[in-house]
Scaffold this motif. Sequence first.
Motif, PDB file in Angstrom:
ATOM      1  N   TRP A 124       0.852  -1.149   0.082  1.00 11.69           N
ATOM      2  CA  TRP A 124       0.116   0.131  -0.063  1.00 11.69           C
ATOM      3  C   TRP A 124       0.932   1.261  -0.037  1.00 11.69           C
ATOM      4  N   GLY A 125       2.095   1.057   0.731  1.00 11.85           N
ATOM      5  CA  GLY A 125       3.029   2.087   0.548  1.00 11.85           C
ATOM      6  C   GLY A 125       3.410   2.463  -0.861  1.00 11.85           C
ATOM      7  N   VAL A 126       3.760   1.258  -1.447  1.00 13.43           N
ATOM      8  CA  VAL A 126       4.137   1.526  -3.030  1.00 13.43           C
ATOM      9  C   VAL A 126       3.067   2.117  -3.779  1.00 13.43           C
ATOM     10  N   VAL A 127       1.933   1.617  -3.519  1.00 17.67           N
ATOM     11  CA  VAL A 127       0.796   2.020  -4.551  1.00 17.67           C
ATOM     12  C   VAL A 127       0.485   3.497  -4.087  1.00 17.67           C
ATOM     13  N   MET A 128       0.547   4.058  -2.863  1.00 16.99           N
ATOM     14  CA  MET A 128       0.197   5.372  -2.637  1.00 16.99           C
ATOM     15  C   MET A 128       1.122   6.300  -3.257  1.00 16.99           C
ATOM     16  N   ASP A 129       2.590   5.916  -3.387  1.00 18.92           N
ATOM     17  CA  ASP A 129       3.328   6.683  -4.257  1.00 18.92           C
ATOM     18  C   ASP A 129       3.032   6.701  -5.616  1.00 18.92           C
ATOM     19  N   LYS A 130       2.391   5.697  -6.225  1.00 20.12           N
ATOM     20  CA  LYS A 130       2.225   5.483  -7.460  1.00 20.12           C
ATOM     21  C   LYS A 130       0.828   6.261  -7.907  1.00 20.12           C
TER      22      LYS A 130
END
Length: 436
Positions: free
Chosen positions: A316-322
């Motif tokens: 979710w951290g990666v998704v939020m960056d994207k």
Amino acid sequence: MGIFRSGMRWRSRLMLLSGCLGACAMSVPVFSYGSMAPYIYSYLWMQGQRFDIYHLNLHPSLFLMFVTSCGSVIGLLSKVMNERILYAIFSALLTLIMLSLYWFGTTYIALSIYMCAIGFCGGNVLVYTIGKATEWNPSKSGTANGVIGFFIGLSGFIGSFICTVYVNPNNVQTQRVYDPAYPELGNVTIFTDPAIYEKVPWLWVIFAIMFTALFLPSVIIVRSPTPDEVCEMTPLCDESFEVNKLTSDHNYSVVEMLKTCKFYVLYVIVMTMSLALLTGTEIFKELAKDTIADDHFLNVIGAALAICNAFGRLLWGVVMDKIGARWALFSAFLIITPGIVLLYWTRLMPWPYLINVCVVSFSSGIFTGIAPALVELFGHRDISLKYSICLSGELFGCLLFYLLSIGSVKLYSDLVFLILLAVPCGVSCIAGLIFI
């Protein structure tokens, strides 16, 4: 120049990994509590302490309440004392607090005080770790916080593993007992074998040893980047990483942030995040104690949900960056809301229940997106203070979770309890899409 950039990259990763170990150590007691609850309840019952098992939900709630309400203390004290020294003091206190439960005895009141104390110290450890991760990874704050969240999620796996290997290696099953002096409690499901529940005090010693081992690297290594290192990271971010464009157009001060509508929407979302997190990690054994009579399988569920929560925090951290905070929050709560309600029916079947719990736990990993969302919406300025203020929304979420848990004892069924937990998550799903 290539060697220089490589050195900065590894230095940043070392800081992040060391901070992750400290965050994991701080999280072991609370995210393992769902797995340990039946053994703790059995121990307290056999010591003559009579209450419903749902009252144990007070303890993880107290932990998160003190984490959120006291996490900014280290930021305030750092004005008069070195931050690293404060971090070392709070870390040492966590170990001593854990040992005190073994030295002075395990009671319901002692556990309540312990959770308050460890929440106070752990909150300051967490805020320090999150702040340093953001400082060392300015262009990838979502991913950095996701990595820390991954280690926090793995802490629940540690607890489930200890429960299986140390506390109940022979898969002894619970028994239903009745105390005529407390007819309102009815038949209570507990472990009556002394070989099981008498190991509870030694759990605190095991955790204290793990605390010390995991905290030492973070105490020694984690620090803020120097002004020169901050300057050095700028070309590193530009050339070696994809620059995160999901940042605020204006670097808000704390006062300016508090004047915006988006902050209060995010604050309510953080409150409901704690409901999802506690539902996914703390009550899975309580809900299924009468339908799945296999303690080892329930510990497998605890280990699986911990792993899912760990990967959820990371991804979710990666998704939020994207894709940004709006769509990440909407997607997570869109999964969480029906998932919580479905627990009522899937608990009748072991494997569907395992999948259901894991899905809810994975989605509750969106919790790691608080700091990146703040950076996206309000900028990097004073991020540790902004984070601690926003995190205080958990205080009300934890209080609501405990009150709903107590109500489920007498006032309404488990189904109504789960629906009441899911409704605020549904509200956050819609609010995140419209207002963030």
